[in-house]
Motif scaffolding. Structure first.
Motif, PDB file in Angstrom:
ATOM      1  N   SER A 254       0.590  -1.249   0.083  1.00 27.49           N
ATOM      2  CA  SER A 254      -0.177  -0.025  -0.095  1.00 27.49           C
ATOM      3  C   SER A 254       0.941   1.124  -0.046  1.00 27.49           C
ATOM      4  O   SER A 254       1.940   1.201   0.525  1.00 27.49           O
ATOM      5  CB  SER A 254      -0.936   0.141   1.140  1.00 27.49           C
ATOM      6  N   CYS A 255       0.238   2.296  -0.588  1.00 27.47           N
ATOM      7  CA  CYS A 255       1.022   3.618  -0.627  1.00 27.47           C
ATOM      8  C   CYS A 255      -0.011   4.615  -0.259  1.00 27.47           C
ATOM      9  O   CYS A 255      -0.774   4.842  -1.164  1.00 27.47           O
ATOM     10  CB  CYS A 255       1.631   3.856  -1.878  1.00 27.47           C
ATOM     11  N   ALA A 256       0.042   5.084   0.824  1.00 27.43           N
ATOM     12  CA  ALA A 256      -0.656   6.254   1.306  1.00 27.43           C
ATOM     13  C   ALA A 256      -0.378   7.618   1.156  1.00 27.43           C
ATOM     14  O   ALA A 256       0.918   7.771   1.578  1.00 27.43           O
ATOM     15  CB  ALA A 256      -1.157   6.170   2.679  1.00 27.43           C
ATOM     16  N   ALA A 257      -1.023   8.306   0.324  1.00 23.67           N
ATOM     17  CA  ALA A 257      -0.566   9.713  -0.158  1.00 23.67           C
ATOM     18  C   ALA A 257      -1.261  10.604   0.693  1.00 23.67           C
ATOM     19  O   ALA A 257      -2.274  10.576   1.027  1.00 23.67           O
ATOM     20  CB  ALA A 257      -0.734   9.867  -1.433  1.00 23.67           C
TER      21      ALA A 257
ATOM     22  N   PHE B   9      -5.749  13.921  -5.935  1.00 22.57           N
ATOM     23  CA  PHE B   9      -5.198  12.831  -6.127  1.00 22.57           C
ATOM     24  C   PHE B   9      -5.046  12.007  -7.606  1.00 22.57           C
ATOM     25  O   PHE B   9      -4.114  11.628  -8.080  1.00 22.57           O
ATOM     26  CB  PHE B   9      -5.748  11.687  -5.272  1.00 22.57           C
ATOM     27  N   ASP B  10      -6.192  12.273  -8.591  1.00 23.55           N
ATOM     28  CA  ASP B  10      -6.113  11.486  -9.696  1.00 23.55           C
ATOM     29  C   ASP B  10      -5.136  12.264 -10.621  1.00 23.55           C
ATOM     30  O   ASP B  10      -4.924  11.621 -11.633  1.00 23.55           O
ATOM     31  CB  ASP B  10      -7.392  11.345 -10.068  1.00 23.55           C
TER      32      ASP B  10
ATOM     33  N   ASN C 142      -4.453   7.773 -12.968  1.00 24.09           N
ATOM     34  CA  ASN C 142      -6.238   7.548 -12.970  1.00 24.09           C
ATOM     35  C   ASN C 142      -6.638   8.717 -14.008  1.00 24.09           C
ATOM     36  O   ASN C 142      -7.834   8.350 -14.613  1.00 24.09           O
ATOM     37  CB  ASN C 142      -6.592   8.020 -11.864  1.00 24.09           C
ATOM     38  N   SER C 143      -6.222   9.931 -14.282  1.00 21.98           N
ATOM     39  CA  SER C 143      -6.642  10.846 -15.146  1.00 21.98           C
ATOM     40  C   SER C 143      -6.631  10.364 -16.548  1.00 21.98           C
ATOM     41  O   SER C 143      -7.438  10.842 -17.409  1.00 21.98           O
ATOM     42  CB  SER C 143      -5.719  12.211 -14.795  1.00 21.98           C
TER      43      SER C 143
ATOM     44  N   SER D  19      -6.138   1.649  -7.231  1.00 19.54           N
ATOM     45  CA  SER D  19      -6.227   2.843  -6.399  1.00 19.54           C
ATOM     46  C   SER D  19      -7.502   3.222  -5.819  1.00 19.54           C
ATOM     47  O   SER D  19      -8.372   2.698  -6.498  1.00 19.54           O
ATOM     48  CB  SER D  19      -5.644   4.144  -7.285  1.00 19.54           C
ATOM     49  N   ASP D  20      -7.499   3.671  -4.625  1.00 18.20           N
ATOM     50  CA  ASP D  20      -8.535   3.900  -4.058  1.00 18.20           C
ATOM     51  C   ASP D  20      -8.657   5.646  -3.712  1.00 18.20           C
ATOM     52  O   ASP D  20      -7.909   6.101  -2.858  1.00 18.20           O
ATOM     53  CB  ASP D  20      -8.666   3.311  -2.708  1.00 18.20           C
ATOM     54  N   LYS D  21      -9.347   6.271  -4.451  1.00 16.79           N
ATOM     55  CA  LYS D  21      -9.299   7.706  -4.683  1.00 16.79           C
ATOM     56  C   LYS D  21      -9.884   8.174  -3.126  1.00 16.79           C
ATOM     57  O   LYS D  21      -9.306   9.181  -2.693  1.00 16.79           O
ATOM     58  CB  LYS D  21     -10.123   8.192  -5.705  1.00 16.79           C
ATOM     59  N   ALA D  22     -10.803   7.537  -2.470  1.00 15.68           N
ATOM     60  CA  ALA D  22     -11.313   7.871  -1.208  1.00 15.68           C
ATOM     61  C   ALA D  22     -10.100   7.862  -0.074  1.00 15.68           C
ATOM     62  O   ALA D  22     -10.245   8.614   0.719  1.00 15.68           O
ATOM     63  CB  ALA D  22     -12.499   6.910  -0.801  1.00 15.68           C
ATOM     64  N   LYS D  23      -9.345   6.822  -0.473  1.00 14.25           N
ATOM     65  CA  LYS D  23      -8.317   6.823   0.774  1.00 14.25           C
ATOM     66  C   LYS D  23      -7.112   7.343   0.224  1.00 14.25           C
ATOM     67  O   LYS D  23      -6.153   7.307   1.114  1.00 14.25           O
ATOM     68  CB  LYS D  23      -7.997   5.274   0.939  1.00 14.25           C
ATOM     69  N   ASN D  24      -6.757   7.914  -0.859  1.00 14.79           N
ATOM     70  CA  ASN D  24      -5.708   8.271  -1.452  1.00 14.79           C
ATOM     71  C   ASN D  24      -4.572   7.457  -1.330  1.00 14.79           C
ATOM     72  O   ASN D  24      -3.479   7.591  -0.949  1.00 14.79           O
ATOM     73  CB  ASN D  24      -5.327   9.759  -0.820  1.00 14.79           C
ATOM     74  N   THR D  25      -4.942   6.324  -1.718  1.00 14.15           N
ATOM     75  CA  THR D  25      -4.015   5.165  -1.532  1.00 14.15           C
ATOM     76  C   THR D  25      -3.953   4.316  -2.858  1.00 14.15           C
ATOM     77  O   THR D  25      -4.907   4.196  -3.643  1.00 14.15           O
ATOM     78  CB  THR D  25      -4.531   4.181  -0.399  1.00 14.15           C
ATOM     79  N   VAL D  26      -2.765   3.832  -3.174  1.00 13.73           N
ATOM     80  CA  VAL D  26      -2.491   2.851  -4.303  1.00 13.73           C
ATOM     81  C   VAL D  26      -1.940   1.801  -3.717  1.00 13.73           C
ATOM     82  O   VAL D  26      -1.226   1.805  -2.913  1.00 13.73           O
ATOM     83  CB  VAL D  26      -1.475   3.622  -5.227  1.00 13.73           C
ATOM     84  N   TYR D  27      -2.422   0.586  -4.510  1.00 13.42           N
ATOM     85  CA  TYR D  27      -1.978  -0.806  -3.954  1.00 13.42           C
ATOM     86  C   TYR D  27      -1.145  -1.375  -4.941  1.00 13.42           C
ATOM     87  O   TYR D  27      -1.468  -1.325  -6.280  1.00 13.42           O
ATOM     88  CB  TYR D  27      -3.107  -1.532  -3.901  1.00 13.42           C
TER      89      TYR D  27
END
Length: 126
Positions: free
Chosen positions: A21-24, A31-32, A55-56, A74-82
């Protein structure tokens, strides 16, 4: 201040799986609007691009060595990439880094990535 925090590394046997996980946080833009990539560096070797998501543009990129085994999301709601890593091999052993940049011409190149995390160790035993 932009921060990228990796987690999920560890020791696994050949054929096993891990999810990184990468939390930004602290991005100036949405984020996108950032390309976020995963790189890895093994002892004595150069840092190499593993995967990238933009994502963009709706694009993902994978190194040939991990295609079919690794999946970036990626999970935009969590600003996280997996990075889901399956069927791991000893040659996947490395420190894995998360990186981000608003403009990344070549996803697999370190050039263009402005921000870097501290890395997380992945060790695959044979």
């Amino acid at each position: 201040e932009v921060q990228l925090v990796e987690s999920g590394g560890g020791l696994v046997q050949t054929g096993g799986s891990l999810r990184l996980s990468c939390a930004a946080s602290g991005f100036t833009f949405a984020f996108d609007d950032y390309a976020i990539g995963w790189f890895r560096q093994a002892p004595g070797k150069e840092r190499e691009g593993v995967s990238c998501i933009n994502n963009s543009k709706g694009k993902t990129h994978y190194a040939d060595s991990v295609k079919g085994r690794f999946t970036i999301s990626s999970d935009k709601a969590k600003n996280t990439v997996y990075l889901q890593m399956n069927d791991l091999k000893p040659e996947d052993t490395a420190v894995y880094y998360c990186a981000a940049g608003p403009v990344v011409p070549i996803p697999s190149s370190v050039t263009g990535y402005q921000y870097w995390g501290q890395g997380t160790q992945v060790t695959v035993s044979s």
